[in-house]
Design an enzyme around this catalytic site. Structure first.
Site, PDB file in Angstrom:
ATOM      1  NE  ARG A   1      -3.601  -2.214   2.777  1.00 51.15           N
ATOM      2  CZ  ARG A   1      -3.363  -3.323   3.461  1.00 51.15           C
ATOM      3  NH1 ARG A   1      -2.202  -3.462   4.088  1.00 51.15           N
ATOM      4  NH2 ARG A   1      -4.268  -4.282   3.552  1.00 51.15           N
TER       5      ARG A   1
ATOM      6  CE  LYS B   1      -7.878  -1.369   5.540  1.00 51.00           C
ATOM      7  NZ  LYS B   1      -8.484  -1.459   4.184  1.00 51.00           N
TER       8      LYS B   1
ATOM      9  CG  HIS C   1      -4.849   0.107  -3.823  1.00 49.64           C
ATOM     10  ND1 HIS C   1      -4.109   0.172  -2.662  1.00 49.64           N
ATOM     11  CD2 HIS C   1      -5.742  -0.894  -3.632  1.00 49.64           C
ATOM     12  CE1 HIS C   1      -4.545  -0.747  -1.803  1.00 49.64           C
ATOM     13  NE2 HIS C   1      -5.529  -1.401  -2.371  1.00 49.64           N
TER      14      HIS C   1
ATOM     15  NE  ARG D   1      -2.963  -3.997  -1.114  1.00 46.60           N
ATOM     16  CZ  ARG D   1      -2.519  -4.756  -0.108  1.00 46.60           C
ATOM     17  NH1 ARG D   1      -1.228  -4.935   0.061  1.00 46.60           N
ATOM     18  NH2 ARG D   1      -3.366  -5.343   0.718  1.00 46.60           N
TER      19      ARG D   1
ATOM     20  CG  HIS E   1      -6.282  -9.284   1.813  1.00 48.20           C
ATOM     21  ND1 HIS E   1      -6.432  -9.753   0.528  1.00 48.20           N
ATOM     22  CD2 HIS E   1      -6.078  -7.943   1.694  1.00 48.20           C
ATOM     23  CE1 HIS E   1      -6.318  -8.747  -0.324  1.00 48.20           C
ATOM     24  NE2 HIS E   1      -6.110  -7.650   0.360  1.00 48.20           N
TER      25      HIS E   1
ATOM     26  CE1 TYR F   1      -6.275  -8.059  -6.384  1.00 44.94           C
ATOM     27  CE2 TYR F   1      -6.318  -9.232  -4.307  1.00 44.94           C
ATOM     28  CZ  TYR F   1      -6.175  -8.064  -5.016  1.00 44.94           C
ATOM     29  OH  TYR F   1      -5.944  -6.889  -4.345  1.00 44.94           O
TER      30      TYR F   1
END
Length: 347
Positions: free
Chosen positions: A204, A229, A294, A297, A320, A329
């Site tokens: 990120r 995050k 982004h 990424r 995640h 994805y």
């Protein structure tokens, strides 16, 4: 101050737009405001639409922008609760603004009198009526659920507060050729390294800018991502090609605190400047897509999947919480889709 301001909806979120001619002193001043952002497409700075900012820029306060006395006290309690739970400053600000919007809508009621029906009323008469986004509505739900969890006397059943139906948007992905065009475009070596590192590790923007030299472990060929995050640490593999670039970069720039620093040594590189780096790189290519940082990424994750990397590993690399987030994805990977033969070819 030679600036003008007005209340707006920016990406379906209430904000205050501030207009002024380019001036270093005014830019430095506007950056002191919490959550001040520059809109490159609209050419204005914008801030949260709250009482404090409205008063500062002499924008009339709307009646619905003021909670009652109990609501104001509840906001203070809520903010202190979030801070004690070590939520990030951005999350605290977002949740408090969301709850404030909700409580001011019902400023004629006591907090303990607010019911689940009121939540539905707020959604229909405020969020939907003002065409606010489902993501904003989701923020409101998060704030309400958390707030009423700590309220001792309440008429709200937290479990029955429904969320908006999730929008099923696919991540934007670039081809490897497009990525190569972008990261090789900058003449400035630092800019090239920054874009390369984002793609090669799936970082990120904020994760890249908080990296420090000691986070690069060349002996184990990994990078340590600290307090990303969700306040989580994680490690990502360091490719030999990136390690060579980083060694050359370190010799040239000799960063003091952060791996990538701005004009002042010891101060980290600014996110807006990094976004401009990408914009300048795109202008040197034939890519017309509205690429953001982004996207690099997303492209990293998709290219890993297409090369056969297990989805569980990709989830760990991206940081995640849920595998469902990573599974998106699979919908943009073209490895299997390209092998499907269209019946049109047999006509």
């Amino acid at each position: 101050m030679n600036w003008k301001a007005k209340a707006i909806l920016h990406k379906n979120t209430p904000r205050i737009a501030v207009y002024f001619e380019k001036n270093d002193r005014l830019i430095a001043r506007i950056r002191t405001f919490h959550d001040a952002r520059w809109s490159n497409s609209h050419k204005y700075w914008h801030l949260p639409d709250n009482d404090e900012n409205r008063l500062h820029f002499k924008i009339p306060l709307a009646h619905t922008l003021v909670p009652n006395e109990e609501g104001i006290k509840s906001l203070v309690v809520f903010k202190n609760y979030l801070l004690s739970k070590r939520y990030s400053q951005n999350t605290v600000a977002t949740y408090c603004e969301a709850l404030k919007s909700f409580l001011t809508f019902f400023n004629s009621k006591s907090v303990k009198e607010i019911t689940n029906d009121d939540v539905i009323l707020y959604n229909t008469d405020y969020i939907l009526k003002n065409k606010l986004s489902s993501s904003y509505q989701n923020q409101i739900v998060n704030a309400i659920k958390l707030f009423f969890k700590i309220v001792k006397e309440s008429s709200i059943d937290i479990e029955k507060i429904h969320r908006p139906k999730r929008e099923k948007k696919l991540p934007n992905v670039l081809s490897k050729e497009e990525v190569k065009q972008i990261i090789s475009s900058p003449i400035n070596f630092k800019h090239r390294v920054m874009l390369s590192l984002i793609y090669s590790c799936g970082l990120r923007c904020g994760e890249l800018l908080t990296l420090q030299p000691q986070h690069i472990d060349s002996k184990r060929n990994i990078i340590l991502i600290k307090q990303a995050k969700g306040k989580k640490d994680r490690i990502v593999p360091l490719s030999p090609k990136i390690l060579e670039l980083l060694r050359e970069y370190y010799k040239l720039y000799k960063p003091k605190v952060y791996l990538f620093e701005g004009q002042q040594p010891g101060n980290r590189y600014e996110a807006r400047s990094l976004q401009q780096v990408l914009k300048n790189a795109l202008q040197k290519t034939e890519i017309t897509k509205p690429v953001t940082l982004h996207w690099l990424r997303h492209s990293y994750a998709t290219h890993l999947l297409e090369s056969g990397t297990d989805l569980r590993y990709i989830q760990e690399l991206l940081g995640h919480n849920s595998s469902k987030t990573t599974e998106i994805y699979t919908h943009v990977s073209t490895k299997s889709i390209q092998q499907i033969k269209s019946p049109f070819d047999d006509l």
